[in-house]
Design a protein around this motif. Structure first.
Motif, PDB file in Angstrom:
ATOM      1  N   GLN A 597       0.659  -1.611   0.271  1.00 15.72           N
ATOM      2  CA  GLN A 597      -0.134   0.263   0.298  1.00 15.72           C
ATOM      3  C   GLN A 597       0.993   1.326  -0.075  1.00 15.72           C
ATOM      4  O   GLN A 597       1.561   1.230   0.759  1.00 15.72           O
ATOM      5  CB  GLN A 597      -0.805  -0.169   1.438  1.00 15.72           C
ATOM      6  CG  GLN A 597      -1.477  -0.976   1.527  1.00 15.72           C
ATOM      7  CD  GLN A 597      -2.859  -1.417   3.013  1.00 15.72           C
ATOM      8  OE1 GLN A 597      -4.064  -0.950   2.093  1.00 15.72           O
ATOM      9  NE2 GLN A 597      -2.607  -1.058   3.081  1.00 15.72           N
ATOM     10  N   THR A 601       2.914   0.262   4.094  1.00 17.34           N
ATOM     11  CA  THR A 601       2.710  -0.965   4.713  1.00 17.34           C
ATOM     12  C   THR A 601       2.243  -1.645   3.445  1.00 17.34           C
ATOM     13  O   THR A 601       2.402  -1.493   2.863  1.00 17.34           O
ATOM     14  CB  THR A 601       1.189  -0.740   5.165  1.00 17.34           C
ATOM     15  OG1 THR A 601       0.244  -0.076   4.844  1.00 17.34           O
ATOM     16  CG2 THR A 601       1.552   0.404   6.631  1.00 17.34           C
ATOM     17  N   VAL A 603      -0.178  -5.926   4.004  1.00 17.17           N
ATOM     18  CA  VAL A 603      -0.931  -6.432   4.475  1.00 17.17           C
ATOM     19  C   VAL A 603      -0.913  -7.637   3.835  1.00 17.17           C
ATOM     20  O   VAL A 603      -1.080  -8.189   2.473  1.00 17.17           O
ATOM     21  CB  VAL A 603      -2.811  -5.932   3.643  1.00 17.17           C
ATOM     22  CG1 VAL A 603      -3.443  -6.941   4.714  1.00 17.17           C
ATOM     23  CG2 VAL A 603      -2.338  -4.957   3.988  1.00 17.17           C
ATOM     24  N   ALA A 628      -5.604 -10.767   9.628  1.00 22.88           N
ATOM     25  CA  ALA A 628      -4.186 -10.393   8.407  1.00 22.88           C
ATOM     26  C   ALA A 628      -3.105  -8.898   9.333  1.00 22.88           C
ATOM     27  O   ALA A 628      -3.830  -8.949  10.577  1.00 22.88           O
ATOM     28  CB  ALA A 628      -5.104  -8.892   7.126  1.00 22.88           C
ATOM     29  N   THR A 629      -2.304  -9.591   9.036  1.00 20.45           N
ATOM     30  CA  THR A 629      -0.749  -9.448   9.433  1.00 20.45           C
ATOM     31  C   THR A 629      -0.172  -7.836   7.973  1.00 20.45           C
ATOM     32  O   THR A 629      -0.162  -8.095   7.646  1.00 20.45           O
ATOM     33  CB  THR A 629      -0.372  -9.523   9.640  1.00 20.45           C
ATOM     34  OG1 THR A 629      -0.115 -11.329  10.220  1.00 20.45           O
ATOM     35  CG2 THR A 629       1.219  -9.270   9.902  1.00 20.45           C
ATOM     36  N   VAL A 630      -0.590  -6.969   9.817  1.00 19.18           N
ATOM     37  CA  VAL A 630      -0.334  -5.204   8.571  1.00 19.18           C
ATOM     38  C   VAL A 630       1.925  -5.419   9.120  1.00 19.18           C
ATOM     39  O   VAL A 630       2.236  -5.097  10.152  1.00 19.18           O
ATOM     40  CB  VAL A 630      -0.563  -4.314   9.081  1.00 19.18           C
ATOM     41  CG1 VAL A 630      -0.201  -2.958   8.503  1.00 19.18           C
ATOM     42  CG2 VAL A 630      -2.109  -5.041   8.613  1.00 19.18           C
TER      43      VAL A 630
END
Length: 902
Positions: A597, A601, A603, A628-630
């Motif tokens: 993104q 970041t 995702v 979900a892991t950011v």
């Protein structure tokens, strides 16, 4: 005819066996095997004959263990027999449990309960002569100093054993009974009065109200009370009539016969013949339960992996007394983002599974090579590019670290990794919920430390799951009724009336995990073990939304890993394979891509494949977890990837390959900007130095007031020396805003890769069992056969000869007579008694049917061991022939052709 009627009207003319040994001898093999199965401690070692088996079954330790494994009604029946006459009839036992008014439920359950007590060798005797084994009676019966678990005190005869005859006669007169000529008949008359319900009621009609209140407080126990030297009038009335009898100065007791009359003949206030029903607290669709459990199982795997990753380069130090310090546990809880007691559970689970252990003070030294190929572009820890050796740390404490088993576990599919953890959790005796509490010496119990083993934990854990499995799929049990059921199945024997039970967990309220438990409080421990089993099952994904999942039911099915196998064997066990197959569809498939993104970041919409997760963990920082892991890219995280040896080109290629979205321009600029400044400054060891080809950069550093603490001194236009070590110098320059790189003595850039630290090979902690393991069918068959053979040999009569010695002693004959006798027995096929002394000097008697005698040895069928054996003649003390007509050679014919055992 009902079982109860058979007990009442059975073989009254048959006096039954005269001893426990005779009762066991009359059993068939199936009944004897059932006894050994229910009381496995009797098998260690295997008894030589039935007499030794009966003796061992009557020892205090064995009887205590047998009583602890009775359900509540069976224990109530044993307690009632302990206060009944010895021997007692079945009807007397029924009257004590059902009372004067009777109880159909008690009457229906009692025959099976008596059969259970007989099977476990706690009760023996004929139908009308039931006898509790002596040790059990001593443990359960009341005496002058303590009451029984029923709350009944000693009998009139026991309480008046030290009383003067004149005092006993005075009590008879006050109770309205005629005097007798001796104390024995006086005690019998007083006992008869108190045993008569109608006469006791008539006696109490004239009692003061305060006297009846005192009896009401004592009748259900404890039956003891305190009086002064000058008791009050209402107490004096009871003392004069023997309703209170003195035991010690200042202490009085309510006699057992009087208490039973006041109780209506019942030994227990509330008999509990029926097992409590586990109530259903909620009912959900099985698919919803399985889905919730699968999510929890995935979260459990993620938590354990996060724990092991955080300790991958070496975990916290081991305390001198063993275990993890409170500060390190707090740090671990922060990393895992869970409360400290829950973090302690995950640490203990990884330890029980053999995934972490103490390194013993050893550390693996790895030397990196500086040559790198394109194949290493995605992996930051290629094992083939490192040399490793192990050395002993000098002057440093031991540390916790992952074991080599962790690498094998990490390579398994997720479902098999979960099954590995469950195979360690289910039989484990270490109890993480105790962490933070105090032990018996008022010392704090620490994670991974000593003192956490509790033998009842596996049984409670498994029984909780079994009771949940008895419900319909999707039904969640009520924790309070679940605990009450466990209390009924395994009541805690006490030397008095049962104490107040701890408050059970409330329905619908999920308690916090941990909290410890008071030392020496077994009832509170059991309540906590039940609570912790439910919480741990939910955290691990065995249950979902309070109900047992489909893969959780499979845990109770097929047999697990073999005894003595390590935790790593779990993946290959039958149970693990079944569980993994059921769980696998519920776990999400790992992904090989992320979504980049524009806000720097990435995702991850699900779990990532391990190489991608490891690489991304170096290049970016985890910002948040969940479905979900950011990941967030920062200058520091990009510099970390460059320190690990990656170039900007490789990082761009990596992101382009694994992103489903175009690489944002800000991220490209960030990587290029950090890479342009990375390595412009070089730090080496003088103590340390910093060099730079650009003199203006070095001028800027020396002019910066923030660099004062580094104590830099310019040696040349492009070189400055520092008194700090290279690591501190690098960190100081980075804090100012520069991006230095470390260099070797040859001037090459040093690649900073994470060095995985592993302990030497370690075995998982062995559970501390609550007694010996349950025997299998093969062992039971062999043990019953050995006991029968030894019993036949022990009961075979022998001829009395002057050389035999004392009764029961070893036969004594001269070497010549010994040789002649065994040769004659081998020719005629008869059996003889021999005395034998083995190489350790242990003497024994054997019933032997000689087959051949040669070379100084005699080979024959040993009836005592029920096998063919060979004995050296010089170790035989003597030989004695069997008495005429004795059947001692049974089975000798079956030994033909068998191999001799030396």
């Amino acid at each position: 005819m009902s079982a109860e009627q058979q007990h009442r009207d059975g073989q009254t003319a048959d006096p039954g066996p005269r001893s426990l040994a005779q009762a066991l001898r009359e059993r068939d093999d199936a009944s004897l095997g059932a006894l050994l199965r229910s009381r496995p401690d009797l098998l260690h070692p295997v008894p030589t004959d039935v007499t030794q088996l009966a003796t061992r079954a009557g020892t205090r330790a064995s009887v205590l263990r047998a009583l602890e494994h009775l359900d509540r009604f069976a224990l109530q029946a044993a307690e009632a027999l302990a206060v009944a006459p010895d021997p007692a009839s079945y009807q007397e036992l029924l009257d004590l449990l059902a009372g004067d008014d009777g109880d159909e439920e008690v009457a229906g359950a009692l025959p099976a309960t008596v059969a259970l007590l007989r099977e476990r060798a706690l009760v023996w005797g004929g139908e009308d002569r039931l006898r509790l084994v002596r040790t059990a009676r001593e443990l359960l019966a009341p005496s002058a100093s303590h009451s029984s678990p029923t709350g009944l005190g000693p009998s009139v005869a026991e309480a008046t054993s030290g009383m003067s005859p004149g005092r006993i006669q005075a009590i008879l007169g006050a109770a309205g009974l005629p005097g007798t000529h001796d104390a024995v008949s006086a005690v019998a008359a007083l006992s008869g009065l108190f045993a008569d319900r109608a006469r006791v009621a008539e006696l109490l009609e004239g009692a003061p109200e305060a006297s009846r209140e005192v009896l009401g407080r004592l009748v259900w126990g404890p039956p003891y009370g305190q009086v002064t030297a000058e008791p009050a009038a209402h107490l004096r009335w009871l003392l004069d009539r023997g309703l209170l009898l003195p035991t010690t100065p200042g202490t009085v007791v309510l006699p057992r016969e009087a208490a039973l009359s006041l109780r209506g003949g019942r030994a227990h206030r509330v008999p509990e013949p029926a097992r409590p029903r586990v109530a259903v607290a909620a009912e959900r669709k099985p698919q919803v339960v399985d889905a919730a459990a699968g999510g929890q199982a995935f979260a459990a795997l993620d938590t354990v992996e996060e724990l092991l990753r955080s300790w991958d380069e070496g975990g916290p130090a081991v305390l001198r007394a063993g275990g993890l310090s409170i500060r390190d546990l707090k740090r671990t809880a922060t990393v895992l983002e869970v409360p400290e007691p829950v973090a302690a559970f995950w640490v203990e689970l990884a330890y029980a599974a053999g995934l972490i252990a103490s390194d013993g003070g050893y550390v693996a030294e790895r030397h990196d090579r500086h040559d790198r190929t394109e194949d290493d572009a995605e992996g930051y820890g290629d094992e083939e590019t490192r040399d490793a050796r192990t050395r002993r740390r000098s002057g440093e404490a031991e540390h916790y670290a992952p074991t080599p088993e962790y690498d094998a576990w990490r390579d398994l599919p997720p479902a098999e990794r979960w099954a590995w953890l469950l195979e360690a959790w289910l039989p484990g005796t270490r109890t993480p919920g105790l962490i933070g509490g105090r032990d018996g010496r008022d010392r704090t119990l620490s994670a991974l430390g000593p003192g956490l083993d509790r033998s009842p934990a596996p049984e409670v854990r498994r029984r909780v799951l079994e009771l949940m499995a008895e419900l319909e799929p999707g039904q969640a049990p009520d924790p309070a009724t679940l605990l009450e059921r466990l209390r009924w199945e395994r009541p805690l024997r006490s030397a008095g009336p049962r104490r107040e039970q701890p408050e059970p967990p409330r329905t619908g309220v999920r308690p916090a995990y941990g909290g410890g438990v008071a030392a020496n409080d077994p009832e509170a421990l059991r309540a906590k073990l039940t609570e912790w089993a439910l919480l741990e099952a939910e955290m691990l994904g065995v249950t979902g939304r309070g109900a047992l999942a489909t893969h959780g039911r499979a845990l109770l099915g097929a047999e697990g890993r073999a005894e003595g196998a390590g935790a790593g064997a779990a993946a290959g066990s039958a149970r693990a394979a079944v569980v993994a197959a059921l769980l696998a569809p519920l776990l999400p498939e790992p992904l090989d891509h992320v979504l980049l993104q524009a806000d720097l970041t990435a995702v991850a919409p699900g779990p990532l494949v391990r190489p991608l997760a490891e690489a991304l963990g170096v290049l970016a920082d985890v910002e948040s977890k969940g479905g979900a892991t950011v990941y967030r890219f920062t200058p520091g995280s990009v510099r970390r990837a460059l320190d690990a040896g990656r170039s900007a080109t490789e990082l761009h290629a990596f992101l382009d390959r694994h992103s489903r979205t175009p690489v944002p321009q800000p991220l490209t600029y960030l990587i290029d900007d950090v890479a342009r400044r990375h390595g412009l400054l070089r730090v080496g060891a003088a103590s340390s130095y910093v060099r730079c080809d650009d003199e203006s950069v070095l001028d800027e550093i020396l002019a910066d007031r923030r660099a004062t603490a580094l104590r830099l001194r310019r040696l040349a236009p492009t070189v400055a020396a520092a008194q700090a070590d290279p690591r501190a110098l690098i960190e100081g320059l980075r804090a100012i805003g520069f991006a230095p790189a470390a260099e070797s003595a040859e001037g090459d850039v040093m690649i900073a890769r994470p060095h995985a630290h592993r302990t030497p090979p370690r075995t998982p902690p062995a559970p501390v069992p609550d007694g010996p393991p349950a025997p299998d069918a093969t062992l039971l068959t062999a043990a019953v056969r050995a006991v029968r053979a030894g019993d036949r040999a022990a009961t075979a009569p022998r001829k009395d000869t002057p050389e035999t010695g004392a009764p029961g002693g070893l036969p004594r004959t001269s070497p010549a007579d010994t040789l002649a006798t065994v040769q004659a027995a081998a020719m005629t096929g008869e059996s003889v008694w021999i005395g034998h002394v083995n190489a350790e000097g242990a003497a024994s008697q054997r019933l032997l049917a000689p087959l051949r005698v040669e070379g100084g040895y005699v080979t024959g069928y040993d009836h005592t061991a029920d096998e063919v054996r060979t004995y050296a003649l010089h170790r035989i003390t003597g030989v004695a022939e069997l008495a005429d007509g004795a059947d001692g050679a049974d089975g000798a014919d079956g030994a033909d052709g068998a191999e001799p055992a030396r």
